[in-house]
Every structure is written in structure tokens, then in C-alpha cells.
Write an enzyme that holds these catalytic residues in place. Structure first.
Site, PDB file in Angstrom:
ATOM      1  N   HIS A 130      50.290  20.315 -28.774  1.00  0.00           N
ATOM      2  CA  HIS A 130      48.987  19.788 -29.220  1.00  0.00           C
ATOM      3  C   HIS A 130      47.818  20.690 -28.802  1.00  0.00           C
ATOM      4  O   HIS A 130      46.831  20.813 -29.505  1.00  0.00           O
ATOM      5  CB  HIS A 130      48.796  18.371 -28.653  1.00  0.00           C
TER       6      HIS A 130
ATOM      7  N   ASP B 255      52.009  13.146 -40.590  1.00  0.00           N
ATOM      8  CA  ASP B 255      51.561  13.778 -39.352  1.00  0.00           C
ATOM      9  C   ASP B 255      51.230  12.728 -38.306  1.00  0.00           C
ATOM     10  O   ASP B 255      50.389  11.855 -38.531  1.00  0.00           O
ATOM     11  CB  ASP B 255      50.310  14.617 -39.634  1.00  0.00           C
TER      12      ASP B 255
ATOM     13  N   TYR C 226      48.727   9.539 -30.458  1.00  0.00           N
ATOM     14  CA  TYR C 226      48.160   8.567 -31.407  1.00  0.00           C
ATOM     15  C   TYR C 226      48.692   7.146 -31.139  1.00  0.00           C
ATOM     16  O   TYR C 226      48.227   6.193 -31.740  1.00  0.00           O
ATOM     17  CB  TYR C 226      48.467   8.941 -32.873  1.00  0.00           C
TER      18      TYR C 226
ATOM     19  N   LYS D 142      53.799  15.589 -31.911  1.00  0.00           N
ATOM     20  CA  LYS D 142      53.130  16.593 -31.062  1.00  0.00           C
ATOM     21  C   LYS D 142      53.292  16.260 -29.586  1.00  0.00           C
ATOM     22  O   LYS D 142      53.235  15.092 -29.198  1.00  0.00           O
ATOM     23  CB  LYS D 142      51.634  16.674 -31.403  1.00  0.00           C
TER      24      LYS D 142
HETATM   25  P1  NAP Z   1      40.325  13.039 -42.286  1.00  0.00           P
HETATM   26  O1  NAP Z   1      41.565  13.365 -43.028  1.00  0.00           O
HETATM   27  O2  NAP Z   1      39.259  14.086 -42.154  1.00  0.00           O
HETATM   28  O3  NAP Z   1      39.705  11.724 -42.939  1.00  0.00           O
HETATM   29  C1  NAP Z   1      38.472  11.205 -42.491  1.00  0.00           C
HETATM   30  C2  NAP Z   1      38.122   9.899 -43.153  1.00  0.00           C
HETATM   31  O4  NAP Z   1      37.989  10.076 -44.565  1.00  0.00           O
HETATM   32  C3  NAP Z   1      39.174   8.808 -43.007  1.00  0.00           C
HETATM   33  O5  NAP Z   1      38.826   8.015 -41.897  1.00  0.00           O
HETATM   34  C4  NAP Z   1      39.148   8.029 -44.322  1.00  0.00           C
HETATM   35  O6  NAP Z   1      38.679   6.711 -44.105  1.00  0.00           O
HETATM   36  C5  NAP Z   1      38.197   8.811 -45.198  1.00  0.00           C
HETATM   37  N1  NAP Z   1      38.790   9.103 -46.530  1.00  0.00           N
HETATM   38  C6  NAP Z   1      40.072   9.399 -46.846  1.00  0.00           C
HETATM   39  N2  NAP Z   1      40.220   9.603 -48.154  1.00  0.00           N
HETATM   40  C7  NAP Z   1      38.988   9.433 -48.706  1.00  0.00           C
HETATM   41  C8  NAP Z   1      38.508   9.497 -50.043  1.00  0.00           C
HETATM   42  N3  NAP Z   1      39.311   9.784 -51.058  1.00  0.00           N
HETATM   43  N4  NAP Z   1      37.178   9.246 -50.253  1.00  0.00           N
HETATM   44  C9  NAP Z   1      36.351   8.966 -49.214  1.00  0.00           C
HETATM   45  N5  NAP Z   1      36.758   8.887 -47.926  1.00  0.00           N
HETATM   46  C10 NAP Z   1      38.074   9.123 -47.686  1.00  0.00           C
HETATM   47  O7  NAP Z   1      40.714  12.424 -40.847  1.00  0.00           O
HETATM   48  P2  NAP Z   1      41.294  12.952 -39.466  1.00  0.00           P
HETATM   49  O8  NAP Z   1      41.992  11.768 -38.878  1.00  0.00           O
HETATM   50  O9  NAP Z   1      40.237  13.617 -38.672  1.00  0.00           O
HETATM   51  O10 NAP Z   1      42.366  14.094 -39.829  1.00  0.00           O
HETATM   52  C11 NAP Z   1      43.578  13.816 -40.539  1.00  0.00           C
HETATM   53  C12 NAP Z   1      44.812  13.845 -39.644  1.00  0.00           C
HETATM   54  O11 NAP Z   1      44.907  15.094 -38.957  1.00  0.00           O
HETATM   55  C13 NAP Z   1      44.822  12.824 -38.495  1.00  0.00           C
HETATM   56  O12 NAP Z   1      45.057  11.522 -38.949  1.00  0.00           O
HETATM   57  C14 NAP Z   1      45.914  13.411 -37.639  1.00  0.00           C
HETATM   58  O13 NAP Z   1      47.178  13.117 -38.205  1.00  0.00           O
HETATM   59  C15 NAP Z   1      45.580  14.904 -37.708  1.00  0.00           C
HETATM   60  N6  NAP Z   1      44.696  15.394 -36.596  1.00  0.00           N
HETATM   61  C16 NAP Z   1      45.193  16.309 -35.719  1.00  0.00           C
HETATM   62  C17 NAP Z   1      44.414  16.772 -34.664  1.00  0.00           C
HETATM   63  C18 NAP Z   1      44.965  17.777 -33.688  1.00  0.00           C
HETATM   64  O14 NAP Z   1      44.368  18.013 -32.616  1.00  0.00           O
HETATM   65  N7  NAP Z   1      46.056  18.418 -34.005  1.00  0.00           N
HETATM   66  C19 NAP Z   1      43.085  16.330 -34.493  1.00  0.00           C
HETATM   67  C20 NAP Z   1      42.580  15.422 -35.435  1.00  0.00           C
HETATM   68  C21 NAP Z   1      43.387  14.973 -36.489  1.00  0.00           C
HETATM   69  P3  NAP Z   1      39.562   5.390 -44.543  1.00  0.00           P
HETATM   70  O15 NAP Z   1      40.808   5.346 -43.700  1.00  0.00           O
HETATM   71  O16 NAP Z   1      38.605   4.272 -44.264  1.00  0.00           O
HETATM   72  O17 NAP Z   1      39.861   5.569 -46.009  1.00  0.00           O
END
Ligand code: NAP
Length: 297
Positions: free
Chosen positions: A117, A50, A55, A84
């Protein structure tokens, strides 16, 4: 759901892997890390990646995908790549050039899914699908009224295959999920691990999802981690889930989501910790007539 392949069939016939790799990172993270993490993710077995124009990493993500194709790990058709369309390109004449710009950065011929988006017009996106530049069309951050409006649009050619929204045990989106299911639209969960808590977007006083005592106790019981419980929760309720990590150990750990199951009573307990906490409140679009987060769902 095609359980063996861990993918779900979309309403246009294409398949989407139910675990996706999130690639968004704050501006301070060197772009080379994105490329490295994406390669590790493909090696670890992720087939859904994704990303988004906004980004600012499509060059690196494209490089990672192409290098894993070149070394024989995957073929292009094995990868489900999402990009997106950002809000600055919502005028119809800007839509296709924006997608073409993403493709040029990626050095790919097509994307698998092109997502609006934030809520806006769909017509120009439909033309991108007709031109073969994207296999599927989706939306993001739509509330149920905005979805309804799009579905009821006279002459709608392709209904969105998914709505990518914030979704985790503190914002479980039960009503929106039921609504999406009733319309054969897949809900894709972002910030499923509680978001990156970026201080520019996220209230630093909001509760930290992965520190939740219920999640922690359940993780102990299943000899897993709170992150895995949060990911498994989504898959079992029919949600496609994104997980972002740039740490190899965690990228690999998150793939264990397919190795265990939560019994029904644990799913109910997790349903019970919903607090309607929205980490990403879309403050940059507050005041816009299509601001999506003022509806209940
Ligand atoms: P997330 O998936 O909620 O992850 C948050 C944090 O959790 C990461 O920074 C990571 O840190 C940590 N993490 C990952 N695996 C872990 C584990 N096994 N144990 C403990 N901590 C862990 O993050 P997000 O970026 O908010 O959402 C995911 C993706 O969704 C984004 O990257 C993006 O592609 C997409 N997104 C889309 C929108 C939209 O508007 N459509 C908005 C936000 C996000 P580390 O990297 O330090 O491991």
C-alpha cells in the site's frame, strides 16, 4: 492492450481488466452497502475489484464475489481481485500472515494482485507469490525514485506489475506515467473521479474535479457525463482506471466508458487542465523516510 476484452497484459503474463471497481468507503457507510454495490458491479460487467486490508470490507467484498460465483454470473478466474498490504504489516514475518488473514476474510484461495500500500520491502511479498497466494505483485503510492530503487534491487525476483496512484485530470501524473510505461509497469489510477472528498483526508477547499467547466463542456459535447470523460481520458492514455460508486445508476453508467472515444484534440485539452492537485496527501505518513509525495513525480 487486448481491446476486445478490455484488459491489459501485465509484465508477468497475467491480464488486468482496465476498468476496476473501487470499494473503499468512509467508516459511516454500512458494510452491507459495500457487499450490495460489489454484487451490482459484477452484474454490470466489472471484472476487476479493488480492495485492501485497511478498507475493512474484505469479508463483504468476498461474500459478494462468492455469491456471484455461486449464482453462475462469473467464475473465480473471471474476477481480478486486488488486496493490499497495510503499513503495519511491512515487517517480513508479518507479510504472509497478513495476506492469509485477507484470504480468510474473503474466503478465497488466492488474490490476483497483492499491492504494497505504501513503499517498503518486497522480499516477503515475493514469497507469497511463490506460495500461490497471489498471482501478481504490485505497489502503490510509489514515486519514480522508489520504483527505480525496487527495480534496481539486487536479486529482485518479480518486478511490480503496477503502481496504483492517485491520477485524474487535475493530477495527470504525466511524468510518472511515462516512467512506468518505460519500465512495463501499469499505472492504475485511484481517485480518478476526484476522490470521495472525505473531510478527514481531503482539503475541503480543493477544487471539485467533476465540477470542472472544461470537463462539463466536453461531457455535453459527447452527450456523456463529466465522470465518463474523466474515466475515458485514463483508458485512452493507457492507464487502468478504478471507479468507486455505491449507487447502482452510476455503477452502470461508468461501464459506458467503453462505448465512446475522445478525439486526440480533446485528450490534449484534458491534458491542459492538470493543476497538480493531490486530494490524498498521505498525511498519516508525513515524516516517514519513505514519504512518497515530496518528489516531483
Ligand atoms: P473515486 O473513484 O474518485 O470516486 C469518487 C466519488 O465519485 C464516489 O464517492 C462516487 O460517489 C462518485 N461517483 C462515481 N461515479 C460517478 C458518476 N458517474 N457521476 C458522479 N459521481 C460519481 O473514489 P476513490 O474511492 O477515491 O477511488 C476509487 C478506488 O481507488 C477506491 O475505492 C479504492 O478502491 C482505491 N483507492 C486506493 C488508494 C491507495 O492508496 N492505493 C487510495 C484511494 C483510493 P457515490 O458512491 O455516491 O456514487
Amino acid at each position: 492492450m487486448d481491446r476486445k476484452q478490455h484488459r491489459v497484459q501485465l509484465n508477468d503474463g497475467h491480464f488486468m481488466p482496465i476498468l476496476g471497481f473501487g470499494t473503499a468507503a468512509s467508516a459511516e457507510v454500512p458494510k452491507s452497502e459495500t457487499e450490495e454495490a460489489t454484487k451490482i458491479a459484477i452484474d454490470a460487467g466489472y471484472r476487476h475489484i479493488d480492495s485492501a486490508f485497511v478498507y475493512d470490507n474484505e469479508e463483504q467484498v468476498g461474500c459478494a464475489i462468492r455469491s456471484k460465483i455461486a449464482d453462475g454470473t462469473v467464475k473465480r478466474e473471471d474476477i481480478f481481485y486486488t488486496s493490499k498490504l497495510w503499513v503495519t504489516f511491512f515487517q517480513p514475518e508479518l507479510v504472509r500472515p497478513a495476506l492469509e488473514r485477507s484470504l480468510k476474510k474473503l474466503q478465497l484461495d488466492y488474490v490476483d494482485l497483492y499491492i504494497m500500500h505504501f513503499p517498503a520491502a518486497l522480499k516477503a511479498l515475493e514469497k507469497c507469490k511463490d506460495a500461490g497466494l497471489t498471482k501478481s505483485l504490485g505497489v502503490s503510492n510509489f514515486n519514480h525514485k522508489q520504483l527505480e530503487r525496487i527495480l534496481n534491487k539486487p536479486g529482485l525476483k518479480y518486478k511490480p506489475v503496477c503502481n496504483q496512484v492517485e491520477c485524474h485530470p487535475y493530477l495527470n501524473q504525466r511524468k510518472l506515467l511515462d516512467f512506468c510505461k518505460s519500465k512495463d509497469i501499469v499505472l492504475v489510477a485511484y481517485s480518478a473521479l476526484g476522490s470521495q472528498r472525505d473531510k478527514n483526508w481531503v482539503d475541503q477547499n480543493s477544487p471539485v474535479l467533476l465540477d470542472d467547466p472544461v470537463l462539463s463542456a466536453m461531457a455535453k459535447k459527447h452527450k456523456r457525463t463529466p465522470a465518463l470523460i474523466a474515466l475515458r481520458y485514463q483508458i485512452q492514455r493507457g492507464v487502468v482506471v478504478l471507479a468507486k460508486s455505491f449507487k447502482e445508476k452510476r455503477i452502470r453508467e461508468n461501464m459506458q466508458v467503453f462505448e465512446f472515444q475522445l478525439p486526440e484534440e480533446d485528450m490534449k485539452v484534458l491534458d491542459g487542465i492538470n493543476k497538480n492537485v493531490r486530494y490524498t496527501r498521505g498525511e498519516f505518513v508525513i515524516g516517514h523516510p519513505e514519504f512518497p509525495f515530496s518528489e516531483e513525480y
